[in-house]
Design an enzyme around this catalytic site. Structure first.
Site, PDB file in Angstrom:
ATOM      1  N   LEU A 129      -8.788  21.006  21.579  1.00 40.00           N
ATOM      2  CA  LEU A 129      -8.837  22.476  21.612  1.00 40.00           C
ATOM      3  C   LEU A 129      -7.431  23.059  21.712  1.00 40.00           C
ATOM      4  CD1 LEU A 129     -11.869  23.568  23.822  1.00 40.00           C
ATOM      5  CD2 LEU A 129     -11.421  24.148  21.449  1.00 40.00           C
ATOM      6  N   HIS A 130      -6.654  22.874  20.672  1.00 42.26           N
ATOM      7  CA  HIS A 130      -5.303  23.427  20.619  1.00 42.26           C
ATOM      8  C   HIS A 130      -5.376  24.856  20.078  1.00 42.26           C
ATOM      9  CE1 HIS A 130      -4.982  22.893  16.196  1.00 42.26           C
ATOM     10  NE2 HIS A 130      -5.923  22.006  16.453  1.00 42.26           N
ATOM     11  N   ALA A 131      -4.238  25.470  19.854  1.00 43.55           N
ATOM     12  CA  ALA A 131      -4.189  26.892  19.491  1.00 43.55           C
ATOM     13  C   ALA A 131      -5.007  27.249  18.252  1.00 43.55           C
ATOM     14  CB  ALA A 131      -2.738  27.339  19.306  1.00 43.55           C
TER      15      ALA A 131
ATOM     16  N   ALA B  24      -8.772  26.771  18.948  1.00 48.32           N
ATOM     17  CA  ALA B  24      -9.226  27.796  19.896  1.00 48.32           C
ATOM     18  C   ALA B  24      -9.341  29.153  19.190  1.00 48.32           C
ATOM     19  CB  ALA B  24      -8.272  27.888  21.082  1.00 48.32           C
TER      20      ALA B  24
ATOM     21  N   GLU C 229     -10.209  21.015  10.080  1.00 46.33           N
ATOM     22  CA  GLU C 229      -8.806  20.579   9.995  1.00 46.33           C
ATOM     23  C   GLU C 229      -8.716  19.321   9.156  1.00 46.33           C
ATOM     24  OE1 GLU C 229      -7.520  20.078  14.014  1.00 46.33           O
ATOM     25  OE2 GLU C 229      -7.599  22.218  14.412  1.00 46.33           O
TER      26      GLU C 229
END
Length: 91
Positions: free
Chosen positions: A16-18, A21, A89
């Site tokens: 849960l990186h930028a 998120a 991603e």
């Protein structure tokens, strides 16, 4: 009020990186529902990018998604799908 809960695995490489998120927060704002993500004893409003990042959800961790409201079921389905799709991603 409708309430739904489901556990989901964080399977994307960066967790849960930028960017993840942000995608999650943008998705939850489309629904008439409150979405909460819980990891261990911490929880965050899924519409808060900062709150989600503070959960420190890394790859391999299991989070609990809780949705409440008119569109809670649809919100839960799409939020869990976003996790399953690894936040779209390229890995």
């Amino acid at each position: 009020m409708n309430e739904f809960t489901r556990e989901v695995l964080i399977s994307n490489k960066l967790g849960l990186h930028a960017r993840a998120a942000t995608k999650l927060a943008q998705l939850t704002q489309k629904f008439d529902a409150q979405v909460t993500v819980k990891l261990g004893d911490k929880e965050a409003d899924a519409s808060s990018i900062m709150g989600l990042m503070l959960l420190a959800g890394g790859k391999g961790k299991v989070v609990t998604v809780i949705t409440k409201g008119q569109e809670a079921e649809q919100a839960l389905t799409q939020v869990c799908q976003l996790f399953t799709d690894k936040f779209e991603e390229d890995e």
